[in-house]
Design a protein around this motif. Structure first.
Motif, PDB file in Angstrom:
ATOM      1  N   GLY A 100       0.800  -1.221   0.000  1.00  0.00           N
ATOM      2  CA  GLY A 100       0.000   0.000   0.000  1.00  0.00           C
ATOM      3  C   GLY A 100       0.830   1.266   0.000  1.00  0.00           C
ATOM      4  O   GLY A 100       0.288   2.363  -0.088  1.00  0.00           O
ATOM      5  N   MET A 101       2.167   1.129   0.097  1.00  0.00           N
ATOM      6  CA  MET A 101       3.032   2.315   0.041  1.00  0.00           C
ATOM      7  C   MET A 101       2.828   2.991  -1.313  1.00  0.00           C
ATOM      8  O   MET A 101       2.801   2.312  -2.336  1.00  0.00           O
ATOM      9  N   PRO A 102       2.679   4.303  -1.334  1.00  0.00           N
ATOM     10  CA  PRO A 102       2.450   4.983  -2.608  1.00  0.00           C
ATOM     11  C   PRO A 102       3.692   4.921  -3.507  1.00  0.00           C
ATOM     12  O   PRO A 102       4.780   5.311  -3.090  1.00  0.00           O
ATOM     13  N   ALA A 103       3.506   4.425  -4.718  1.00  0.00           N
ATOM     14  CA  ALA A 103       4.618   4.255  -5.650  1.00  0.00           C
ATOM     15  C   ALA A 103       5.207   5.586  -6.095  1.00  0.00           C
ATOM     16  O   ALA A 103       6.375   5.658  -6.477  1.00  0.00           O
ATOM     17  N   ASP A 104       4.415   6.655  -6.039  1.00  0.00           N
ATOM     18  CA  ASP A 104       4.884   7.955  -6.518  1.00  0.00           C
ATOM     19  C   ASP A 104       5.522   8.819  -5.435  1.00  0.00           C
ATOM     20  O   ASP A 104       5.816   9.985  -5.659  1.00  0.00           O
ATOM     21  N   LEU A 105       5.784   8.250  -4.267  1.00  0.00           N
ATOM     22  CA  LEU A 105       6.414   8.979  -3.173  1.00  0.00           C
ATOM     23  C   LEU A 105       7.851   8.453  -3.036  1.00  0.00           C
ATOM     24  O   LEU A 105       8.059   7.351  -2.543  1.00  0.00           O
ATOM     25  N   PRO A 106       8.861   9.221  -3.490  1.00  0.00           N
ATOM     26  CA  PRO A 106      10.234   8.700  -3.551  1.00  0.00           C
ATOM     27  C   PRO A 106      10.960   8.743  -2.201  1.00  0.00           C
ATOM     28  O   PRO A 106      11.980   9.424  -2.039  1.00  0.00           O
ATOM     29  N   LEU A 107      10.476   7.982  -1.233  1.00  0.00           N
ATOM     30  CA  LEU A 107      11.074   7.997   0.101  1.00  0.00           C
ATOM     31  C   LEU A 107      12.520   7.509   0.081  1.00  0.00           C
ATOM     32  O   LEU A 107      13.369   8.055   0.782  1.00  0.00           O
ATOM     33  N   GLU A 108      12.814   6.471  -0.698  1.00  0.00           N
ATOM     34  CA  GLU A 108      14.166   5.898  -0.728  1.00  0.00           C
ATOM     35  C   GLU A 108      15.198   6.924  -1.196  1.00  0.00           C
ATOM     36  O   GLU A 108      16.298   6.974  -0.668  1.00  0.00           O
TER      37      GLU A 108
END
Length: 144
Positions: free
Chosen positions: A24-32
């Motif tokens: 469910g982590m948003p794919a468009d949020l570049p946390l890494e």
């Protein structure tokens, strides 16, 4: 939400869909690429299952989280948008605030971290008794 701005280098505690590896982590949020996942931590609250995604409200359960150091503060707008933080706190699904972090033995670590705190009525939701949202329990959350 506090009036304090988020700065590059600030700590966050993620407890649900933003945890590294969470379904469910948003794919468009570049946390890494915009920060560093630092490892587990604990905090006090009540972790609720909001029908496929979690929320934390005031409580005394020792909850599990993941520390994250934000390197690029320009990401905060996208993070707030994902968590449905708005300029109107009464209408926001979550609010962003700072809390003290604890170790596994409940001792304060001396660190303060931003957290997304659930901001709507919570009476109808089930508490997750062990305070730990499983990585595989989530589903993509639709905003609006």
């Amino acid at each position: 939400m506090t009036g304090e701005p988020v700065k590059s280098g600030d700590l966050f505690v993620f407890y649900g869909l933003l945890k590294q590896g969470a379904v469910g982590m948003p794919a468009d949020l570049p946390l890494e690429s915009s920060g560093t996942f630092l490892g587990p931590c604990r905090f006090r609250g009540r972790l609720l299952d909001l029908d496929g995604f979690p929320g934390v409200v005031a409580g005394d359960t020792l909850c599990h989280g993941l520390r994250y150091r934000l390197a690029d503060a320009s990401l905060i707008g996208a993070m707030d948008a994902f968590e449905d933080v708005t300029d109107d706190p009464a209408a926001s699904l979550y609010v962003r605030k700072k809390i003290p972090l604890l170790d596994d033995h409940t001792a304060p670590t001396g660190e303060q971290a931003w957290i997304y705190w659930y901001n709507q009525p919570a009476e109808s939701f089930v508490e997750i008794a062990d305070g730990n949202w499983p990585l595989d329990a989530g589903r993509a959350r639709k905003n609006g």
